[in-house]
Design a protein around this motif. Structure first.
Motif, PDB file in Angstrom:
ATOM      1  N   MET A  41       0.831  -1.199   0.000  1.00  0.00           N
ATOM      2  CA  MET A  41       0.000   0.000   0.000  1.00  0.00           C
ATOM      3  C   MET A  41       0.870   1.255   0.000  1.00  0.00           C
ATOM      4  O   MET A  41       0.520   2.265  -0.607  1.00  0.00           O
ATOM      5  N   ASP A  46      -7.760  -6.297   5.178  1.00  0.00           N
ATOM      6  CA  ASP A  46      -9.138  -5.811   5.187  1.00  0.00           C
ATOM      7  C   ASP A  46     -10.038  -6.721   6.014  1.00  0.00           C
ATOM      8  O   ASP A  46     -10.965  -6.264   6.679  1.00  0.00           O
ATOM      9  N   ASP A  91      -8.675  -1.151  -1.293  1.00  0.00           N
ATOM     10  CA  ASP A  91      -8.446  -2.360  -0.510  1.00  0.00           C
ATOM     11  C   ASP A  91      -6.953  -2.544  -0.286  1.00  0.00           C
ATOM     12  O   ASP A  91      -6.124  -2.019  -1.043  1.00  0.00           O
ATOM     13  N   SER A  92      -6.619  -3.329   0.733  1.00  0.00           N
ATOM     14  CA  SER A  92      -5.201  -3.582   1.004  1.00  0.00           C
ATOM     15  C   SER A  92      -4.577  -4.447  -0.078  1.00  0.00           C
ATOM     16  O   SER A  92      -3.373  -4.363  -0.340  1.00  0.00           O
ATOM     17  N   LYS A 128      -5.899   3.230   4.525  1.00  0.00           N
ATOM     18  CA  LYS A 128      -6.224   3.103   3.103  1.00  0.00           C
ATOM     19  C   LYS A 128      -6.548   4.457   2.485  1.00  0.00           C
ATOM     20  O   LYS A 128      -6.134   4.746   1.357  1.00  0.00           O
TER      21      LYS A 128
END
Length: 267
Positions: free
Chosen positions: A57, A241, A228-229, A221
Motif C-alpha cells: 500500500m 481488510d 483495498d489492502s 487506506k
C-alpha cells in the motif's frame, strides 16, 4: 437522451462475500480447533501477508522488498512462537525498523502498523495456548458477530455515519448493532463457561476495539489512496481488510488479559 448508469444494488456483493467468508471460516476453524503448530502456522502466514499488504500500500513500486519483508516476518514470528522469551520480543522491532529504513515517506506509519500486526498475531497464538480453544472461540465470535450485525444493520437501516472522514460506509446503526451482537455472544458464553456477567461488558468493549482496528485500517487506506489492502480475497479485498478488526481486538485483549484483573471473569 442519456440513460443513467444503473446503480449497484445494495446487496450485490453479498453472495461473493458469503462464499469467501465461508472459506475463511472453514480454514480458520480448522486451525483454531487443532491449535498447536497448526494454528501457529496459520497465524504466521496471515501475519506475514498482512505486513506485505501494508508495504505494498505504501510502496507498490517495490514488490521485491515487500516479499523480503514478508519472509523476514515469517522467520521472526516462527522463532518467537517456537519458544521465544519475553525479552526476545524485541525481535518484533526488526521488520518495522528495516522496513521503515527503506522508506522516505510514511516511516512512522509502516513502523506502527507493522509492529501492531506482529504483536496481534503473536497475541492470538498465545491466547490460544494459554487460555484454550473456548476463549479464542469467544474472541473470534465477538469479532465475527460484530461484523455480521454491523453489516446487515448498516445496509438495512443506514443513517448517520460513524466517522465519515475516515470510514464513509460505517454507520452508527451498524456500529451499535455490532455492540449488541457482541453482548449476545458474551451472554451466551456465561451459560457454559465459568465467566460471570462481566464478560458481557468486556465483549462489548472488545467489539469496539475491533471496530477501532477497522477504523485504523480504513484511515490507512484513505491516506494511501487505495480501496483495498490487496485483491487476494474476492468480495473482501486483502487479508488486512478482513482481519483488521481481529487485530484491534487481539491488541486490546493482550492488555486486558496480561495487565488487568477483571472481576467475575475467569480466563
Amino acid at each position: 437522451m442519456n440513460t443513467p448508469a444503473p446503480q449497484p444494488a445494495k446487496w450485490d456483493d453479498l453472495t461473493v462475500r458469503l462464499i469467501s467468508s465461508g472459506a475463511m471460516v472453514f480454514v480458520g476453524a480448522i486451525g483454531v480447533i487443532l491449535g498447536g503448530v497448526w494454528f501457529q502456522m496459520l497465524a504466521v502466514f496471515v501475519t506475514a501477508v498482512m505486513v506485505w499488504e501494508l508495504w505494498m500500500m505504501i510502496r507498490p513500486d517495490e514488490p521485491t522488498k515487500g516479499m523480503l519483508l514478508t519472509a523476514l516476518v515469517a522467520s521472526v514470528m516462527s522463532g518467537q512462537l517456537a519458544g521465544g522469551s519475553l525479552w526476545g520480543m524485541v525481535l518484533f522491532l526488526v521488520v518495522p525498523v528495516i522496513g521503515a529504513s527503506q522508506l522516505k515517506t510514511e516511516i512512522k506509519t509502516f513502523f506502527i502498523f507493522a509492529l501492531g500486526i506482529q504483536l496481534a498475531g503473536w497475541g492470538l497464538v498465545h491466547f490460544r495456548m494459554d487460555y484454550g480453544f473456548f476463549w479464542l472461540l469467544w474472541l473470534m465470535s465477538v469479532v465475527i458477530v460484530t461484523d455480521i450485525f454491523g453489516y446487515f444493520a448498516g445496509k438495512a437501516l443506514g443513517g448517520p455515519k460513524f466517522w465519515p472522514k475516515i470510514s464513509p460506509k460505517k454507520t452508527w446503526s451498524g456500529t451499535v448493532a455490532g455492540w449488541i451482537g457482541a453482548a449476545l455472544v458474551g451472554f451466551l458464553f456465561t451459560l457454559f463457561t465459568n465467566a460471570g456477567l462481566w464478560i458481557i461488558l468486556i465483549s462489548m468493549v472488545l467489539s469496539f476495539a475491533g471496530q477501532m482496528g477497522d477504523i485504523a485500517e480504513s484511515a490507512l487506506k484513505r491516506r494511501m489512496g487505495v480501496k483495498d489492502s490487496s485483491t487476494l480475497i474476492p468480495g473482501h479485498g486483502g487479508l488486512f481488510d478482513r482481519f483488521d478488526a481481529l487485530l484491534g481486538a487481539s491488541l486490546f485483549l493482550i492488555v486486558v488479559a496480561d495487565i488487568f484483573d477483571v472481576p467475575g471473569v475467569v480466563w
